[in-house]
Design a protein around this motif. Sequence first.
Motif, PDB file in Angstrom:
ATOM      1  N   ILE A  71       0.859  -1.183   0.000  1.00 21.11           N
ATOM      2  CA  ILE A  71       0.000   0.000   0.000  1.00 21.11           C
ATOM      3  C   ILE A  71       0.891   1.227   0.000  1.00 21.11           C
ATOM      4  CG2 ILE A  71      -1.850   1.246   1.169  1.00 21.11           C
ATOM      5  CD1 ILE A  71      -2.467  -1.284   2.737  1.00 21.11           C
ATOM      6  N   SER A  72       0.588   2.180  -0.838  1.00 18.19           N
ATOM      7  CA  SER A  72       1.307   3.448  -0.851  1.00 18.19           C
ATOM      8  C   SER A  72       0.338   4.587  -0.567  1.00 18.19           C
ATOM      9  CB  SER A  72       1.997   3.667  -2.196  1.00 18.19           C
ATOM     10  OG  SER A  72       3.003   2.695  -2.395  1.00 18.19           O
ATOM     11  N   GLU A  73       0.898   5.732  -0.219  1.00 11.47           N
ATOM     12  CA  GLU A  73       0.210   6.966   0.141  1.00 11.47           C
ATOM     13  C   GLU A  73      -0.193   6.933   1.609  1.00 11.47           C
ATOM     14  OE1 GLU A  73       0.346   9.409  -1.877  1.00 11.47           O
ATOM     15  OE2 GLU A  73       0.852   8.291  -3.684  1.00 11.47           O
ATOM     16  N   SER A  74       0.141   7.999   2.310  1.00  8.15           N
ATOM     17  CA  SER A  74      -0.081   8.073   3.752  1.00  8.15           C
ATOM     18  C   SER A  74      -1.539   7.856   4.138  1.00  8.15           C
ATOM     19  CB  SER A  74       0.387   9.428   4.288  1.00  8.15           C
ATOM     20  OG  SER A  74       1.795   9.529   4.269  1.00  8.15           O
ATOM     21  N   LEU A 106      -8.101  14.310   7.701  1.00  9.88           N
ATOM     22  CA  LEU A 106      -6.897  13.700   7.139  1.00  9.88           C
ATOM     23  C   LEU A 106      -6.635  14.231   5.733  1.00  9.88           C
ATOM     24  CD1 LEU A 106      -4.869  11.607   8.202  1.00  9.88           C
ATOM     25  CD2 LEU A 106      -6.208   9.843   7.042  1.00  9.88           C
ATOM     26  N   ALA A 107      -7.693  14.348   4.933  1.00  6.50           N
ATOM     27  CA  ALA A 107      -7.545  14.855   3.573  1.00  6.50           C
ATOM     28  C   ALA A 107      -7.115  16.312   3.569  1.00  6.50           C
ATOM     29  CB  ALA A 107      -8.857  14.685   2.803  1.00  6.50           C
ATOM     30  N   TYR A 108      -7.639  17.108   4.519  1.00  9.65           N
ATOM     31  CA  TYR A 108      -7.221  18.508   4.586  1.00  9.65           C
ATOM     32  C   TYR A 108      -5.731  18.610   4.897  1.00  9.65           C
ATOM     33  CZ  TYR A 108      -6.759  23.379   5.683  1.00  9.65           C
ATOM     34  OH  TYR A 108      -6.331  24.683   5.660  1.00  9.65           O
ATOM     35  N   LEU A 109      -5.270  17.809   5.834  1.00  5.47           N
ATOM     36  CA  LEU A 109      -3.849  17.830   6.170  1.00  5.47           C
ATOM     37  C   LEU A 109      -3.004  17.485   4.960  1.00  5.47           C
ATOM     38  CD1 LEU A 109      -3.970  16.020   9.627  1.00  5.47           C
ATOM     39  CD2 LEU A 109      -3.573  18.462   9.241  1.00  5.47           C
ATOM     40  N   ASN A 110      -3.472  16.544   4.154  1.00 10.19           N
ATOM     41  CA  ASN A 110      -2.717  16.095   2.992  1.00 10.19           C
ATOM     42  C   ASN A 110      -2.751  17.110   1.854  1.00 10.19           C
ATOM     43  OD1 ASN A 110      -3.017  14.124   0.229  1.00 10.19           O
ATOM     44  ND2 ASN A 110      -1.249  13.828   1.545  1.00 10.19           N
ATOM     45  N   THR A 111      -3.921  17.642   1.562  1.00 10.22           N
ATOM     46  CA  THR A 111      -4.052  18.519   0.393  1.00 10.22           C
ATOM     47  C   THR A 111      -3.702  19.975   0.691  1.00 10.22           C
ATOM     48  OG1 THR A 111      -6.411  18.887   0.847  1.00 10.22           O
ATOM     49  CG2 THR A 111      -5.845  17.069  -0.625  1.00 10.22           C
ATOM     50  N   SER A 112      -3.750  20.367   1.965  1.00 13.83           N
ATOM     51  CA  SER A 112      -3.500  21.768   2.298  1.00 13.83           C
ATOM     52  C   SER A 112      -2.208  21.960   3.088  1.00 13.83           C
ATOM     53  CB  SER A 112      -4.685  22.354   3.071  1.00 13.83           C
ATOM     54  OG  SER A 112      -5.839  22.387   2.240  1.00 13.83           O
TER      55      SER A 112
END
Length: 256
Positions: A71-74, A106-112
């Motif tokens: 699996i890849s991507e945090s 989690l998505a906000y941390l990743n995309t922003s």
Amino acid sequence: MNVYRDSRLPILFYGVPSGCSFGSIVALEWLGRPYQLCRIEMPEIVSSEHYKRINAVGETPTMRTAAGDFISESLAILNHIGAQDLDRGLTFAQGTPAFDRFNQVLAYLNTSLFDAYSPFWYAVEHDLDAPQKKALTDYGRAKVLKAHADLEAMLGDRPWLLGEQRTLADAYFIGIARWNEYHRVVDRQDYPNLQRLYDQLEADPAVVFAHAIERREAAEGTGGFVGEIALDEVLEQLPRVRDVIEVPSIAPVLWA
């Protein structure tokens, strides 16, 4: 340290220096189940053809699960780790409002937040003239400032990003937030809620452990860490691992 060998153990391939895989090390410590680590130097090893047998795009983190899948991507790795023991409350059952909220943060941390520091890493890693570097870092600074202001408001006076309980969103946050110690984009004291969360996490034994692992210092885990394994040794295991799970090709599955 190479102290244990078991092809059924999860392996986290973590990048140094200062990889975003830091959060996944913290997550594995919080989970408390046996796992191994594989150190991947950046940019030399991570971009090598050897490592691309593990992750075709040459990035960390990647995780080999207990079933032998890659699996890849945090975000994918953290969701996989949390789902191993929902009773620990590191994440939530899929389909629930709490899980949706967890994924949103989690998505906000990743995309922003993660993306905001990308211009600074690019400026460090590439030979740019002064005007190019200034334009890039000015753009990044505006993004970092906005991300910090947004997170400050989102956190408020709650102890953790999701509220009263610690989750893997907090593990991912500390792995990214520490980049400001290197780039010095903002003064976190201007964001007292975030400073409180940062200090709280920096004192966590799993975070202390992850720092020590990255620095190759003596590290005592409080979770299930059983040692490090070399990349070459993992590559030697690949045919055997793929045979065990009856996958016809030894090429790892890449989840984008």
